[in-house]
Design a protein around this motif. Structure first.
Motif, mmCIF file in Angstrom:
data_model
loop_
_atom_site.group_PDB
_atom_site.id
_atom_site.type_symbol
_atom_site.label_atom_id
_atom_site.label_comp_id
_atom_site.label_asym_id
_atom_site.label_seq_id
_atom_site.Cartn_x
_atom_site.Cartn_y
_atom_site.Cartn_z
ATOM 1 N N LEU A 209 51.890 66.612 12.132
ATOM 2 C CA LEU A 209 51.065 67.497 12.951
ATOM 3 C C LEU A 209 51.961 68.470 13.731
ATOM 4 O O LEU A 209 53.153 68.194 13.931
ATOM 5 C CB LEU A 209 50.205 66.672 13.913
ATOM 6 C CG LEU A 209 49.165 65.777 13.220
ATOM 7 C CD1 LEU A 209 48.480 64.854 14.220
ATOM 8 C CD2 LEU A 209 48.129 66.607 12.471
ATOM 9 N N TYR B 64 51.996 68.971 16.811
ATOM 10 C CA TYR B 64 52.270 68.492 18.166
ATOM 11 C C TYR B 64 52.619 66.999 18.104
ATOM 12 O O TYR B 64 52.169 66.288 17.201
ATOM 13 C CB TYR B 64 51.054 68.710 19.070
ATOM 14 C CG TYR B 64 49.761 68.235 18.452
ATOM 15 C CD1 TYR B 64 49.382 66.903 18.538
ATOM 16 C CD2 TYR B 64 48.930 69.112 17.741
ATOM 17 C CE1 TYR B 64 48.211 66.461 17.953
ATOM 18 C CE2 TYR B 64 47.758 68.671 17.149
ATOM 19 C CZ TYR B 64 47.411 67.345 17.254
ATOM 20 O OH TYR B 64 46.268 66.893 16.662
ATOM 21 N N SER C 54 55.358 69.359 12.202
ATOM 22 C CA SER C 54 54.858 70.025 10.995
ATOM 23 C C SER C 54 55.753 69.713 9.793
ATOM 24 O O SER C 54 56.022 70.584 8.951
ATOM 25 C CB SER C 54 54.766 71.542 11.186
ATOM 26 O OG SER C 54 53.804 71.845 12.153
ATOM 27 N N GLU D 266 49.273 74.388 8.218
ATOM 28 C CA GLU D 266 48.202 73.872 9.080
ATOM 29 C C GLU D 266 47.235 72.949 8.345
ATOM 30 O O GLU D 266 46.620 72.069 8.937
ATOM 31 C CB GLU D 266 47.433 75.030 9.713
ATOM 32 C CG GLU D 266 48.190 75.580 10.887
ATOM 33 C CD GLU D 266 47.389 76.516 11.757
ATOM 34 O OE1 GLU D 266 46.221 76.803 11.418
ATOM 35 O OE2 GLU D 266 47.944 76.966 12.753
ATOM 36 N N TYR E 53 34.904 68.587 20.228
ATOM 37 C CA TYR E 53 36.110 68.069 19.569
ATOM 38 C C TYR E 53 36.167 66.549 19.555
ATOM 39 O O TYR E 53 37.245 65.972 19.600
ATOM 40 C CB TYR E 53 37.348 68.609 20.278
ATOM 41 C CG TYR E 53 37.480 70.106 20.217
ATOM 42 C CD1 TYR E 53 37.595 70.758 18.995
ATOM 43 C CD2 TYR E 53 37.491 70.870 21.382
ATOM 44 C CE1 TYR E 53 37.715 72.128 18.927
ATOM 45 C CE2 TYR E 53 37.614 72.242 21.328
ATOM 46 C CZ TYR E 53 37.719 72.866 20.097
ATOM 47 O OH TYR E 53 37.838 74.219 20.046
ATOM 48 N N ARG F 126 36.357 63.087 18.052
ATOM 49 C CA ARG F 126 36.634 62.462 16.740
ATOM 50 C C ARG F 126 35.788 61.214 16.557
ATOM 51 O O ARG F 126 35.262 60.965 15.492
ATOM 52 C CB ARG F 126 38.125 62.124 16.617
ATOM 53 C CG ARG F 126 38.492 61.501 15.279
ATOM 54 C CD ARG F 126 39.945 61.706 14.959
ATOM 55 N NE ARG F 126 40.825 60.963 15.826
ATOM 56 C CZ ARG F 126 41.194 59.705 15.624
ATOM 57 N NH1 ARG F 126 40.744 59.046 14.581
ATOM 58 N NH2 ARG F 126 42.016 59.107 16.449
ATOM 59 N N SER G 145 39.670 65.185 18.501
ATOM 60 C CA SER G 145 40.226 65.426 17.173
ATOM 61 C C SER G 145 41.485 66.295 17.229
ATOM 62 O O SER G 145 42.221 66.388 16.255
ATOM 63 C CB SER G 145 39.184 66.100 16.286
ATOM 64 O OG SER G 145 38.645 67.209 16.965
ATOM 65 N N ARG G 146 41.734 66.979 18.365
ATOM 66 C CA ARG G 146 42.950 67.808 18.536
ATOM 67 C C ARG G 146 43.194 67.932 20.040
ATOM 68 O O ARG G 146 42.274 67.692 20.837
ATOM 69 C CB ARG G 146 42.758 69.189 17.911
ATOM 70 C CG ARG G 146 41.380 69.798 18.139
ATOM 71 C CD ARG G 146 41.376 71.275 18.026
ATOM 72 N NE ARG G 146 41.837 71.867 19.269
ATOM 73 C CZ ARG G 146 41.748 73.162 19.558
ATOM 74 N NH1 ARG G 146 41.227 73.996 18.687
ATOM 75 N NH2 ARG G 146 42.168 73.637 20.710
ATOM 76 N N LYS H 220 44.408 64.318 24.675
ATOM 77 C CA LYS H 220 45.204 64.252 23.438
ATOM 78 C C LYS H 220 44.575 63.238 22.490
ATOM 79 O O LYS H 220 44.042 62.225 22.951
ATOM 80 C CB LYS H 220 46.614 63.758 23.768
ATOM 81 C CG LYS H 220 47.496 64.742 24.451
ATOM 82 C CD LYS H 220 48.810 64.057 24.652
ATOM 83 C CE LYS H 220 49.864 64.981 25.187
ATOM 84 N NZ LYS H 220 51.148 64.264 25.293
ATOM 85 N N PRO H 221 44.685 63.475 21.164
ATOM 86 C CA PRO H 221 44.103 62.523 20.209
ATOM 87 C C PRO H 221 44.652 61.103 20.378
ATOM 88 O O PRO H 221 43.969 60.135 20.063
ATOM 89 C CB PRO H 221 44.505 63.095 18.846
ATOM 90 C CG PRO H 221 44.745 64.541 19.095
ATOM 91 C CD PRO H 221 45.263 64.650 20.494
#
Ligand SMILES: Cc1cc2nc3c(=O)[nH]c(=O)nc-3n(C[C@H](O)[C@H](O)[C@H](O)COP(=O)(O)OP(=O)(O)OC[C@H]3O[C@@H](n4cnc5c(N)ncnc54)[C@H](O)[C@@H]3O)c2cc1C
Length: 406
Positions: A188, A190, A211, A233, A338, A340, A360-361, A383-384
């Motif tokens: 990811l 982050y 990433s 992404e 958002y 999840r 979720s993000r 944060k997730p």
């Protein structure tokens, strides 16, 4: 033998639910497959346990000790080395739990069951790492058990997959033992872990590849190098990538609730959590079968697993004393924005309860709302990796409520 409650799993969630249900006057049996109680905690020798529920900063073994003492003083019958193999619904009010132990296979009956079997770790093939099947590839939990329970050093030059708290804690553990952590690889954009755990990377000068993904392992006999590739992404690989020389690959790519027994018994699962669908008593869709801890949702904090264990015990008491939970209608809990996942999935509206959710993000300056009951809260950052926990008061009306995060 008929019990009021049989608890499956002697980790923090199971220990808390067993002592609570015994304190509530229910005849309780606790079963765990391990020779010792405590679940994952005895191998977590770092601090950070019990900050919320005890107001103390304890190590895993210290926290487990408190819960085990509570169980010992509460009259719970405990059987270790008892691996539960199945749960069968004989009727709504009678369940049969079968387990294998050194004495052979045995079955016990219970009016209610609390299922607290924890979680399992994702392995290399679930995160798409191809290549040689060599020695030196471990999940974080396996490496942690080797080091902290058996005193064995798994390797000297380590690459870690996943920047969540577990991966970061293991990065520190290896560095403290003198190993070189040559990279933490996170697909990811982050990092997953708490700010206090991310400091570990700076303290020990460990590179973090955001990433990026480990795609391949090479080695003869033992890991010699791993391939790391940048992702876009959509998490698709871009470019050729590069190789890192190492002798150990540690997979810390998340946990999955252990629900095989529940699923086989017919409980409905939520694909968003990987655990069962539950109401606000943490009762699954099987009447009188409750779930708590990491087999319900993956908890970043042990405090929440304990809290869920106690909630499930109170639900079990209601079930046992009332021959089923007397609810006229269920209110559905829906996800918006958002979100999840959100648990519980249904509520009676007739008592206070905790709502647990994850985003979720990452969301900065988040607005958390449950419009149907006029709940509105601002949170600086979500944060997730961190659980959002909201107290919902009794008196909820209507056919549904929605958790919205913007
Ligand atoms: C590496 C790591 C670091 C962590 N660090 C922190 C921290 O710093 N602070 C914090 O608050 N939390 C931390 N946590 C989270 C916390 O440890 C968990 O939330 C908690 O342990 C979950 O408890 P549990 O009872 O649901 O599961 P577990 O602890 O996994 O216990 C499940 C139990 O069920 C038993 N079981 C499973 N299947 C069966 C079966 N079929 N029959 C019989 N028994 C069975 C297992 O043997 C086990 O004893 C950490 C977790 C990990 C993995």
């Amino acid at each position: 033998m008929m019990y009021d409650v049989v608890v499956v799993g002697g980790g923090p969630a199971g220990l808390a639910s067993a002592s609570e249900s015994s304190k509530l006057g229910l005849r309780t049996l606790l079963l765990d497959e391990n020779p010792r109680l405590g679940g994952i905690l005895p191998q977590c020798i770092h601090p950070g346990f019990g900050l919320h529920c005890l107001g103390e900063d304890l190590t895993g073994p210290e926290f487990a000790h408190r819960l085990i003492e509570e169980v010992r003083g509460s009259g719970v019958e405990v059987r270790t080395q008892a691996h539960v193999t199945s749960l069968a619904m004989r009727s709504d009010l009678v369940k049969e739990v079968t387990y294998a132990s050194p004495q052979g296979t045995e079955a016990v009956q219970a009016k209610a069951v609390i299922y607290a079997a924890g979680a399992r770790e994702r392995h290399r093939f679930e995160v798409g790492i191809a290549g040689d099947r060599v020695a030196g590839i471990y999940t974080a939990g396996e490496a942690q058990a080797m080091m902290d329970l058996y005193g064995v050093m798994p390797g000297r030059r380590v690459v870690i997959v996943g920047s969540g708290d577990v991966g970061l804690i293991m990065a520190r553990r290896f560095a403290l033992e003198g190993a070189e952590v040559v990279g933490v690889v996170e697909m990811l954009p982050y990092p997953g872990g708490l700010a206090r755990n991310l400091m570990i990377l700076r303290d020990f000068d460990i590179p973090l590849y955001l990433s990026h993904k480990v795609t391949e392992v090479r080695g003869r006999g033992r890991v010699e190098r791993v391939k790391v590739v940048r992702v876009n992404e959509e998490l698709r690989e871009t470019g050729e990538g590069f190789w890192i020389d190492c002798d150990t690959l540690l997979i810390s790519a998340g946990l999955v609730p252990r629900v095989k027994i529940l699923r086989r018994a017919g409980a409905i699962m939520d694909p968003a959590t990987g655990g069962p669908v539950v109401n606000d008593r943490l009762e699954t869709t099987l009447p009188g079968v409750f779930a708590a801890g990491n087999s319900l949702i993956i908890n970043d904090l042990v405090d929440y697993a304990v809290e869920q264990g106690r909630t499930a015990a109170k639900g079990a008491e209601e079930f046992v004393r009332g021959n089923g939970i007397p609810t006229r209608r269920w209110i559905r809990v829906r996800r918006g924005g958002y979100v999840r996942f959100v648990v519980p999935h249904m509520l009676g509206g007739d008592r206070d309860f905790w709502l647990y959710a994850r985003v979720s993000r990452p969301v900065e300056d988040a607005l958390v709302e449950v419009p149907e009951i006029g709940l509105r809260r601002k949170v600086p950052v979500l944060k997730p990796s961190e659980m959002l926990r909201l107290r919902i008061k009794s008196g909820v009306e209507g056919g549904r409520v929605t958790l919205v995060i913007r």
